[in-house]
Design an enzyme around this catalytic site. Structure first.
Site, PDB file in Angstrom:
ATOM      1  N   THR A 134       0.822  -1.212   0.000  1.00 11.27           N
ATOM      2  CA  THR A 134       0.000   0.000   0.000  1.00 11.27           C
ATOM      3  C   THR A 134       0.855   1.261   0.000  1.00 11.27           C
ATOM      4  O   THR A 134       1.969   1.251   0.538  1.00 11.27           O
ATOM      5  CB  THR A 134      -0.913  -0.004   1.253  1.00 11.27           C
ATOM      6  N   ASP A 135       0.299   2.331  -0.542  1.00 15.26           N
ATOM      7  CA  ASP A 135       1.018   3.611  -0.508  1.00 15.26           C
ATOM      8  C   ASP A 135       1.149   4.154   0.922  1.00 15.26           C
ATOM      9  O   ASP A 135       1.968   5.039   1.190  1.00 15.26           O
ATOM     10  CB  ASP A 135       0.335   4.658  -1.410  1.00 15.26           C
ATOM     11  N   GLU A 136       0.341   3.599   1.856  1.00 18.44           N
ATOM     12  CA  GLU A 136       0.381   4.118   3.235  1.00 18.44           C
ATOM     13  C   GLU A 136       1.724   3.862   3.909  1.00 18.44           C
ATOM     14  O   GLU A 136       2.023   4.485   4.923  1.00 18.44           O
ATOM     15  CB  GLU A 136      -0.759   3.510   4.066  1.00 18.44           C
ATOM     16  N   TYR A 159      -1.744  -0.303  11.173  1.00 18.91           N
ATOM     17  CA  TYR A 159      -1.952  -1.006   9.887  1.00 18.91           C
ATOM     18  C   TYR A 159      -0.786  -0.771   8.943  1.00 18.91           C
ATOM     19  O   TYR A 159      -0.152  -1.713   8.456  1.00 18.91           O
ATOM     20  CB  TYR A 159      -3.261  -0.539   9.219  1.00 18.91           C
ATOM     21  N   LYS A 163       2.175  -3.291   7.429  1.00 23.01           N
ATOM     22  CA  LYS A 163       2.409  -3.510   5.990  1.00 23.01           C
ATOM     23  C   LYS A 163       3.862  -3.170   5.641  1.00 23.01           C
ATOM     24  O   LYS A 163       4.491  -3.862   4.829  1.00 23.01           O
ATOM     25  CB  LYS A 163       1.451  -2.674   5.140  1.00 23.01           C
TER      26      LYS A 163
HETATM   27  P1  NAD Z   1     -10.089  -6.936   2.711  1.00 17.63           P
HETATM   28  O1  NAD Z   1     -10.054  -6.625   4.167  1.00 17.63           O
HETATM   29  O2  NAD Z   1     -11.322  -6.636   1.931  1.00 17.63           O
HETATM   30  O3  NAD Z   1      -9.788  -8.492   2.499  1.00 17.63           O
HETATM   31  C1  NAD Z   1      -8.798  -9.166   3.205  1.00 17.63           C
HETATM   32  C2  NAD Z   1      -8.999 -10.664   3.007  1.00 17.63           C
HETATM   33  O4  NAD Z   1      -7.937 -11.352   3.692  1.00 17.63           O
HETATM   34  C3  NAD Z   1     -10.311 -11.199   3.602  1.00 17.63           C
HETATM   35  O5  NAD Z   1     -10.933 -12.073   2.697  1.00 17.63           O
HETATM   36  C4  NAD Z   1      -9.879 -11.935   4.855  1.00 17.63           C
HETATM   37  O6  NAD Z   1     -10.730 -13.024   5.201  1.00 17.63           O
HETATM   38  C5  NAD Z   1      -8.496 -12.413   4.448  1.00 17.63           C
HETATM   39  N1  NAD Z   1      -7.617 -12.663   5.602  1.00 17.63           N
HETATM   40  C6  NAD Z   1      -7.414 -11.849   6.673  1.00 17.63           C
HETATM   41  N2  NAD Z   1      -6.557 -12.424   7.533  1.00 17.63           N
HETATM   42  C7  NAD Z   1      -6.199 -13.620   6.989  1.00 17.63           C
HETATM   43  C8  NAD Z   1      -5.326 -14.672   7.394  1.00 17.63           C
HETATM   44  N3  NAD Z   1      -4.668 -14.624   8.551  1.00 17.63           N
HETATM   45  N4  NAD Z   1      -5.188 -15.748   6.575  1.00 17.63           N
HETATM   46  C9  NAD Z   1      -5.872 -15.831   5.412  1.00 17.63           C
HETATM   47  N5  NAD Z   1      -6.725 -14.875   4.994  1.00 17.63           N
HETATM   48  C10 NAD Z   1      -6.879 -13.786   5.764  1.00 17.63           C
HETATM   49  O7  NAD Z   1      -8.814  -6.219   2.101  1.00 17.63           O
HETATM   50  P2  NAD Z   1      -8.609  -5.519   0.670  1.00 17.63           P
HETATM   51  O8  NAD Z   1      -9.067  -4.133   0.746  1.00 17.63           O
HETATM   52  O9  NAD Z   1      -9.136  -6.425  -0.375  1.00 17.63           O
HETATM   53  O10 NAD Z   1      -7.018  -5.490   0.602  1.00 17.63           O
HETATM   54  C11 NAD Z   1      -6.287  -6.578   0.041  1.00 17.63           C
HETATM   55  C12 NAD Z   1      -4.805  -6.268   0.116  1.00 17.63           C
HETATM   56  O11 NAD Z   1      -4.525  -5.081  -0.609  1.00 17.63           O
HETATM   57  C13 NAD Z   1      -4.302  -6.006   1.536  1.00 17.63           C
HETATM   58  O12 NAD Z   1      -3.031  -6.601   1.656  1.00 17.63           O
HETATM   59  C14 NAD Z   1      -4.218  -4.500   1.628  1.00 17.63           C
HETATM   60  O13 NAD Z   1      -3.210  -4.127   2.542  1.00 17.63           O
HETATM   61  C15 NAD Z   1      -3.851  -4.146   0.206  1.00 17.63           C
HETATM   62  N6  NAD Z   1      -4.280  -2.813  -0.273  1.00 17.63           N
HETATM   63  C16 NAD Z   1      -5.594  -2.427  -0.137  1.00 17.63           C
HETATM   64  C17 NAD Z   1      -5.995  -1.195  -0.671  1.00 17.63           C
HETATM   65  C18 NAD Z   1      -7.435  -0.722  -0.575  1.00 17.63           C
HETATM   66  O14 NAD Z   1      -7.713   0.413  -0.932  1.00 17.63           O
HETATM   67  N7  NAD Z   1      -8.370  -1.543  -0.149  1.00 17.63           N
HETATM   68  C19 NAD Z   1      -5.063  -0.369  -1.300  1.00 17.63           C
HETATM   69  C20 NAD Z   1      -3.734  -0.786  -1.389  1.00 17.63           C
HETATM   70  C21 NAD Z   1      -3.367  -2.026  -0.882  1.00 17.63           C
HETATM   71  O1  DAU Z   2      -4.102   4.052   0.552  1.00 27.82           O
HETATM   72  C1  DAU Z   2      -4.352   2.676   0.503  1.00 27.82           C
HETATM   73  C2  DAU Z   2      -5.164   2.261   1.723  1.00 27.82           C
HETATM   74  O2  DAU Z   2      -6.491   2.750   1.516  1.00 27.82           O
HETATM   75  C3  DAU Z   2      -5.185   0.756   1.939  1.00 27.82           C
HETATM   76  O3  DAU Z   2      -3.880   0.309   2.221  1.00 27.82           O
HETATM   77  C4  DAU Z   2      -6.119   0.385   3.101  1.00 27.82           C
HETATM   78  O4  DAU Z   2      -6.211  -1.017   3.236  1.00 27.82           O
HETATM   79  C5  DAU Z   2      -7.497   0.956   2.800  1.00 27.82           C
HETATM   80  O5  DAU Z   2      -8.359   0.692   3.898  1.00 27.82           O
HETATM   81  C6  DAU Z   2      -7.418   2.462   2.538  1.00 27.82           C
HETATM   82  O6  DAU Z   2      -7.068   3.174   3.760  1.00 27.82           O
HETATM   83  P1  DAU Z   2      -7.775   4.569   4.148  1.00 27.82           P
HETATM   84  O7  DAU Z   2      -7.652   4.744   5.597  1.00 27.82           O
HETATM   85  O8  DAU Z   2      -7.308   5.655   3.251  1.00 27.82           O
HETATM   86  O9  DAU Z   2      -9.291   4.220   3.706  1.00 27.82           O
HETATM   87  P2  DAU Z   2     -10.702   4.500   4.437  1.00 27.82           P
HETATM   88  O10 DAU Z   2     -11.758   4.128   3.452  1.00 27.82           O
HETATM   89  O11 DAU Z   2     -10.757   3.895   5.788  1.00 27.82           O
HETATM   90  O12 DAU Z   2     -10.702   6.078   4.600  1.00 27.82           O
HETATM   91  C7  DAU Z   2     -10.554   6.938   3.488  1.00 27.82           C
HETATM   92  C8  DAU Z   2     -10.540   8.368   4.030  1.00 27.82           C
HETATM   93  O13 DAU Z   2     -11.842   8.686   4.530  1.00 27.82           O
HETATM   94  C9  DAU Z   2      -9.590   8.585   5.184  1.00 27.82           C
HETATM   95  O14 DAU Z   2      -9.027   9.895   5.094  1.00 27.82           O
HETATM   96  C10 DAU Z   2     -10.486   8.498   6.423  1.00 27.82           C
HETATM   97  C11 DAU Z   2     -11.803   9.051   5.923  1.00 27.82           C
HETATM   98  N1  DAU Z   2     -13.021   8.489   6.547  1.00 27.82           N
HETATM   99  C12 DAU Z   2     -13.162   7.130   6.581  1.00 27.82           C
HETATM  100  C13 DAU Z   2     -14.269   6.565   7.150  1.00 27.82           C
HETATM  101  C14 DAU Z   2     -14.421   5.059   7.220  1.00 27.82           C
HETATM  102  C15 DAU Z   2     -14.017   9.326   7.017  1.00 27.82           C
HETATM  103  O15 DAU Z   2     -13.892  10.565   6.934  1.00 27.82           O
HETATM  104  N2  DAU Z   2     -15.136   8.767   7.566  1.00 27.82           N
HETATM  105  C16 DAU Z   2     -15.308   7.420   7.673  1.00 27.82           C
HETATM  106  O16 DAU Z   2     -16.346   6.975   8.217  1.00 27.82           O
END
Ligand code: NAD
Ligand code: DAU
Length: 351
Positions: A134-136, A159, A163
């Site tokens: 992730t970019d985070e 988190y 990562k």
């Molecule tokens: P998500 O939370 O929707 O899904 C995570 C999945 O992993 C779930 O199906 C969960 O059951 C499974 N899981 C959790 N713990 C586990 C374990 N111990 N063993 C096996 N399976 C397990 O997450 P997502 O948003 O789909 O993110 C997927 C990946 O991409 C993550 O690694 C996250 O860090 C990365 N990522 C997410 C975003 C985003 O915006 N959502 C952006 C950049 C990177």
């Molecule tokens: O940048 C990549 C990341 O994006 C991934 O690595 C993470 O897994 C993914 O969860 C996401 O993280 P963020 O914290 O950016 O996403 P989230 O949807 O939780 O929040 C997006 C923005 O919105 C953040 O600035 C917090 C704000 N927010 C979020 C929630 C849930 C609110 O203002 N209100 C809310 O209720």
């Protein structure tokens, strides 16, 4: 026929990836390994469950025996590790499970892949471990500049720090053992199957339920949004063409403030579904602890080296996304009628 060992494929991005790959290729096998935590949902995979090239195994990536068994019974070519605890707010409340799954789970996968892939002279040809990051991990930007692959890691939340820890372990296996690895670092994804704890599906669901729309702090934090299918395409390219040992940032220059996102969703719902949904539903709430101000990806490397370009603009992607949640109301109802309500009340109260 290449065999992909995909972890976390019942979650948001993992499920989209499984669909994307099985639609695109007829000559691959996917083994999806998922623990099915609160975020894992087999409904996300309904469309592929009868595909003969697809297998699901319920297992924890930290479980050595269970993962070894899969490697024993299959010649795995690629590991694509999506499995993670992924929500920043949950990591602030309960950091331990983030370290367990995100760091120790990653190391378990690395060890087992190394054990099965290493030969006397290095590694078997054509193998690769891809870590979905992730970019985070780069921390937070000021008003200008972008994250590049050489930006120092400066994670802030439990988190993102877990990562970053995982990324460094993947890098260590590449540097120390010359294991064939890549790391991708993507910005915020949105699209179908996203769990409604994340901003976009949460706001869509609350608009439809006429609940408060919670915005943390002043709402001027910026995220760089990418339609999930564009992310899947990038991962496919990195697996097939990425230079070994390299990190690739993935993002499409779609920076938006949180307020903009919430108002865009209100406008759509109000104009197309229910005119009584208005900005009056917005509620500014206490800020997230340690809230990163701005993320912005420089995708030059993946564009120039691999030819990746995002295909979906934010304006098109957000409409497609809202429409998907409307067309799949039962999917959302099934999630929000379970344990979700307890989580929601702990986070936001009863509004
Ligand atoms: P998500 O939370 O929707 O899904 C995570 C999945 O992993 C779930 O199906 C969960 O059951 C499974 N899981 C959790 N713990 C586990 C374990 N111990 N063993 C096996 N399976 C397990 O997450 P997502 O948003 O789909 O993110 C997927 C990946 O991409 C993550 O690694 C996250 O860090 C990365 N990522 C997410 C975003 C985003 O915006 N959502 C952006 C950049 C990177
Ligand atoms: O940048 C990549 C990341 O994006 C991934 O690595 C993470 O897994 C993914 O969860 C996401 O993280 P963020 O914290 O950016 O996403 P989230 O949807 O939780 O929040 C997006 C923005 O919105 C953040 O600035 C917090 C704000 N927010 C979020 C929630 C849930 C609110 O203002 N209100 C809310 O209720």
């Amino acid at each position: 026929m290449k065999t992909y060992f995909v972890t976390g494929g019942a979650g948001f991005i993992g499920a989209n990836f499984v669909h994307y790959m099985l639609n695109k290729y007829e000559d691959i096998k996917i083994i999806n390994v998922d623990k099915l935590t609160y975020a894992g949902n087999l409904e996300n995979l309904k469309g592929v469950e009868n595909n003969p090239n697809y297998t699901f195994v319920q297992a924890d990536i930290c479980d050595k025996e269970a993962i070894e068994k899969i490697f024993n019974n299959n010649e795995i070519d690629y590991v694509v590790n999506f499995a993670a605890e992924s929500h920043v707010d949950r990591s602030i409340r309960e950091p331990e499970v983030f370290v367990k799954t995100n760091v120790l789970g990653t190391v378990n996968l690395l060890n087992i892949a190394k054990q099965y892939w290493e030969t006397e002279n290095g590694f078997k040809e054509g193998k690769k471990y891809l870590q979905v990051s992730t970019d985070e991990v780069y921390g937070s930007l000021g008003e200008t500049g972008y994250f590049t692959e050489t930006t120092p890691l400066d994670s802030h939340s439990p988190y993102s720090s877990s990562k970053a820890g995982a990324d460094l372990m993947v890098k260590a296996y590449g540097d120390t053992f010359k294991m064939p690895i890549n790391i991708t670092r993507c910005s915020n994804n949105y699209g179908p199957y996203q769990f409604p704890e994340k901003l976009i599906p949460l706001i869509i669901n609350n608009c439809l339920a006429k609940r408060d729309l919670p915005i943390y702090g002043d709402g001027m934090n910026i995220r760089d949004w990418l339609y999930v299918e564009d992310h899947c395409k990038a991962i496919d390219m990195v697996i097939n063409k990425g230079r070994l040992g390299e990190v690739y940032n993935v993002g499409g220059h779609n920076e938006r403030t949180n307020v903009y996102i919430v108002k865009t969703i209100i406008d759509y719902v109000s104009g197309n579904i229910d005119s009584s949904v208005t900005e009056e539903l917005i509620k500014y709430v206490e800020d997230r602890k340690g809230h990163d101000r701005r993320y912005g990806i420089d995708p030059t490397k993946i564009r120039e080296e691999l030819g990746w370009e995002p295909e979906t603009s934010f304006e098109v992607g957000i409409k497609k996304t809202i429409k998907w949640y409307l067309d799949n109301k039962q999917w959302m109802d099934n999630i929000t009628s379970g344990q979700y309500q307890n989580y929601y009340e702990k986070m936001y109260g009863n509004n």
